[in-house]
Each structure stands twice: as C-alpha cells, then as structure tokens.
Design a protein around this motif. Structure first.
Motif, PDB file in Angstrom:
ATOM      1  N   GLU A  68       9.907   4.384  -7.053  1.00  0.00           N
ATOM      2  CA  GLU A  68       9.614   4.113  -5.644  1.00  0.00           C
ATOM      3  C   GLU A  68       8.109   4.159  -5.381  1.00  0.00           C
ATOM      4  O   GLU A  68       7.578   3.327  -4.645  1.00  0.00           O
ATOM      5  CB  GLU A  68      10.349   5.121  -4.754  1.00  0.00           C
ATOM      6  CG  GLU A  68      10.077   4.968  -3.275  1.00  0.00           C
ATOM      7  CD  GLU A  68      10.543   3.647  -2.669  1.00  0.00           C
ATOM      8  OE1 GLU A  68      10.169   3.386  -1.511  1.00  0.00           O
ATOM      9  OE2 GLU A  68      11.253   2.864  -3.330  1.00  0.00           O
ATOM     10  N   ILE A  69       7.418   5.103  -5.986  1.00  0.00           N
ATOM     11  CA  ILE A  69       5.961   5.183  -5.833  1.00  0.00           C
ATOM     12  C   ILE A  69       5.313   3.924  -6.413  1.00  0.00           C
ATOM     13  O   ILE A  69       4.411   3.341  -5.805  1.00  0.00           O
ATOM     14  CB  ILE A  69       5.405   6.455  -6.484  1.00  0.00           C
ATOM     15  CG1 ILE A  69       5.832   7.685  -5.665  1.00  0.00           C
ATOM     16  CG2 ILE A  69       3.882   6.398  -6.616  1.00  0.00           C
ATOM     17  CD1 ILE A  69       5.613   9.014  -6.351  1.00  0.00           C
ATOM     18  N   GLU A  70       5.772   3.494  -7.583  1.00  0.00           N
ATOM     19  CA  GLU A  70       5.250   2.264  -8.180  1.00  0.00           C
ATOM     20  C   GLU A  70       5.510   1.067  -7.269  1.00  0.00           C
ATOM     21  O   GLU A  70       4.654   0.201  -7.108  1.00  0.00           O
ATOM     22  CB  GLU A  70       5.873   2.034  -9.554  1.00  0.00           C
ATOM     23  CG  GLU A  70       5.366   3.005 -10.596  1.00  0.00           C
ATOM     24  CD  GLU A  70       6.081   2.877 -11.932  1.00  0.00           C
ATOM     25  OE1 GLU A  70       7.197   2.296 -11.995  1.00  0.00           O
ATOM     26  OE2 GLU A  70       5.528   3.386 -12.924  1.00  0.00           O
ATOM     27  N   ARG A  71       6.687   1.027  -6.643  1.00  0.00           N
ATOM     28  CA  ARG A  71       7.014  -0.064  -5.729  1.00  0.00           C
ATOM     29  C   ARG A  71       6.070  -0.053  -4.531  1.00  0.00           C
ATOM     30  O   ARG A  71       5.560  -1.096  -4.113  1.00  0.00           O
ATOM     31  CB  ARG A  71       8.469   0.052  -5.248  1.00  0.00           C
ATOM     32  CG  ARG A  71       8.908  -1.134  -4.377  1.00  0.00           C
ATOM     33  CD  ARG A  71      10.198  -0.853  -3.637  1.00  0.00           C
ATOM     34  NE  ARG A  71      10.077   0.169  -2.626  1.00  0.00           N
ATOM     35  CZ  ARG A  71       9.471   0.017  -1.440  1.00  0.00           C
ATOM     36  NH1 ARG A  71       8.913  -1.130  -1.110  1.00  0.00           N
ATOM     37  NH2 ARG A  71       9.420   1.008  -0.567  1.00  0.00           N
ATOM     38  N   LEU A  72       5.815   1.133  -3.980  1.00  0.00           N
ATOM     39  CA  LEU A  72       4.918   1.247  -2.834  1.00  0.00           C
ATOM     40  C   LEU A  72       3.502   0.791  -3.187  1.00  0.00           C
ATOM     41  O   LEU A  72       2.857   0.091  -2.404  1.00  0.00           O
ATOM     42  CB  LEU A  72       4.884   2.688  -2.319  1.00  0.00           C
ATOM     43  CG  LEU A  72       6.155   3.182  -1.636  1.00  0.00           C
ATOM     44  CD1 LEU A  72       6.105   4.691  -1.442  1.00  0.00           C
ATOM     45  CD2 LEU A  72       6.373   2.466  -0.314  1.00  0.00           C
ATOM     46  N   ILE A  73       3.037   1.155  -4.368  1.00  0.00           N
ATOM     47  CA  ILE A  73       1.700   0.747  -4.805  1.00  0.00           C
ATOM     48  C   ILE A  73       1.649  -0.762  -5.005  1.00  0.00           C
ATOM     49  O   ILE A  73       0.696  -1.422  -4.587  1.00  0.00           O
ATOM     50  CB  ILE A  73       1.290   1.499  -6.088  1.00  0.00           C
ATOM     51  CG1 ILE A  73       1.093   2.988  -5.773  1.00  0.00           C
ATOM     52  CG2 ILE A  73       0.034   0.894  -6.704  1.00  0.00           C
ATOM     53  CD1 ILE A  73       0.952   3.865  -7.003  1.00  0.00           C
ATOM     54  N   LYS A  74       2.693  -1.305  -5.623  1.00  0.00           N
ATOM     55  CA  LYS A  74       2.752  -2.755  -5.840  1.00  0.00           C
ATOM     56  C   LYS A  74       2.754  -3.496  -4.505  1.00  0.00           C
ATOM     57  O   LYS A  74       2.032  -4.485  -4.328  1.00  0.00           O
ATOM     58  CB  LYS A  74       4.007  -3.107  -6.641  1.00  0.00           C
ATOM     59  CG  LYS A  74       4.142  -4.575  -6.936  1.00  0.00           C
ATOM     60  CD  LYS A  74       5.413  -4.870  -7.711  1.00  0.00           C
ATOM     61  CE  LYS A  74       5.545  -6.360  -7.901  1.00  0.00           C
ATOM     62  NZ  LYS A  74       6.875  -6.748  -8.331  1.00  0.00           N
ATOM     63  N   GLU A  75       3.536  -2.991  -3.551  1.00  0.00           N
ATOM     64  CA  GLU A  75       3.587  -3.610  -2.222  1.00  0.00           C
ATOM     65  C   GLU A  75       2.224  -3.547  -1.540  1.00  0.00           C
ATOM     66  O   GLU A  75       1.767  -4.527  -0.939  1.00  0.00           O
ATOM     67  CB  GLU A  75       4.633  -2.896  -1.367  1.00  0.00           C
ATOM     68  CG  GLU A  75       4.778  -3.454   0.032  1.00  0.00           C
ATOM     69  CD  GLU A  75       5.789  -2.664   0.831  1.00  0.00           C
ATOM     70  OE1 GLU A  75       5.397  -2.122   1.887  1.00  0.00           O
ATOM     71  OE2 GLU A  75       6.956  -2.591   0.410  1.00  0.00           O
ATOM     72  N   PHE A  76       1.545  -2.402  -1.643  1.00  0.00           N
ATOM     73  CA  PHE A  76       0.208  -2.267  -1.068  1.00  0.00           C
ATOM     74  C   PHE A  76      -0.740  -3.294  -1.683  1.00  0.00           C
ATOM     75  O   PHE A  76      -1.471  -3.979  -0.973  1.00  0.00           O
ATOM     76  CB  PHE A  76      -0.322  -0.844  -1.306  1.00  0.00           C
ATOM     77  CG  PHE A  76      -1.781  -0.688  -0.993  1.00  0.00           C
ATOM     78  CD1 PHE A  76      -2.209  -0.485   0.311  1.00  0.00           C
ATOM     79  CD2 PHE A  76      -2.736  -0.750  -1.998  1.00  0.00           C
ATOM     80  CE1 PHE A  76      -3.556  -0.336   0.613  1.00  0.00           C
ATOM     81  CE2 PHE A  76      -4.085  -0.607  -1.713  1.00  0.00           C
ATOM     82  CZ  PHE A  76      -4.500  -0.408  -0.402  1.00  0.00           C
ATOM     83  N   LYS A  77      -0.711  -3.380  -2.999  1.00  0.00           N
ATOM     84  CA  LYS A  77      -1.592  -4.311  -3.707  1.00  0.00           C
ATOM     85  C   LYS A  77      -1.310  -5.761  -3.288  1.00  0.00           C
ATOM     86  O   LYS A  77      -2.247  -6.529  -3.035  1.00  0.00           O
ATOM     87  CB  LYS A  77      -1.406  -4.149  -5.218  1.00  0.00           C
ATOM     88  CG  LYS A  77      -2.348  -4.987  -6.033  1.00  0.00           C
ATOM     89  CD  LYS A  77      -2.146  -4.744  -7.512  1.00  0.00           C
ATOM     90  CE  LYS A  77      -3.074  -5.643  -8.297  1.00  0.00           C
ATOM     91  NZ  LYS A  77      -2.819  -5.634  -9.708  1.00  0.00           N
TER      92      LYS A  77
END
Length: 86
Positions: free
Chosen positions: A15-24
C-alpha cells in the motif's frame, strides 16, 4: 513474527508503494505540460497527502508491532530489581 503479521506487513508495504507510485504519477502528470503546469500549492498538497497517508500507516504498524511484544520477562526483571532496591 507470525505469518498473519508478515502478511499484514507485506500488505502495508504494498500500500505504501502504491501511494508513492500514485504521488509520482500525479506529480509527473502535473509537471509534464508547460501549459497546464501545477502550482507550488498543488505540489505541497500532493506532498502533504502522501505524508499523511504514509504516517498513518507507519503509526498503525508500530502500534501493532508493540502490541505483539511479550513483556513478561521485562516485567519480571523489573519486579526483581524493584524488590532489591526496596
């Protein structure tokens, strides 16, 4: 660490990786077109949102990890030390 705790940790990491990817992705989308470039305020909002979401997850992870700690040896040792001093 039990299997269910490992699974929960893995899910949180995903989920953290998903949030970072979405931010990027949102950042890149907002900075790729000169005519529709995002403002500093919008960048700050994106950043604040990412921080909020990840900080909440980190906090939850720490709470759960602390709740699984077996404190019985620590309590026993503390009692022994208190008895010696008293």
């Amino acid at each position: 660490m039990s299997q269910s705790n490992r699974d929960l940790t893995s899910n949180r990491i995903a989920e953290i990786e998903r949030l970072i990817k979405e931010f990027k992705e949102r950042f890149e989308a907002g900075t790729s077109d000169v005519d529709n470039f995002i403002t500093i305020t919008e960048i700050e909002q994106l950043w604040a949102e990412l921080q909020n979401n990840t900080n909440n997850m980190y906090s939850d992870m720490l709470k759960e990890m602390m709740s699984t700690v077996d404190e019985s040896d620590l309590i026993r040792k503390k009692k022994e030390n208190s008895e010696r001093k008293g």
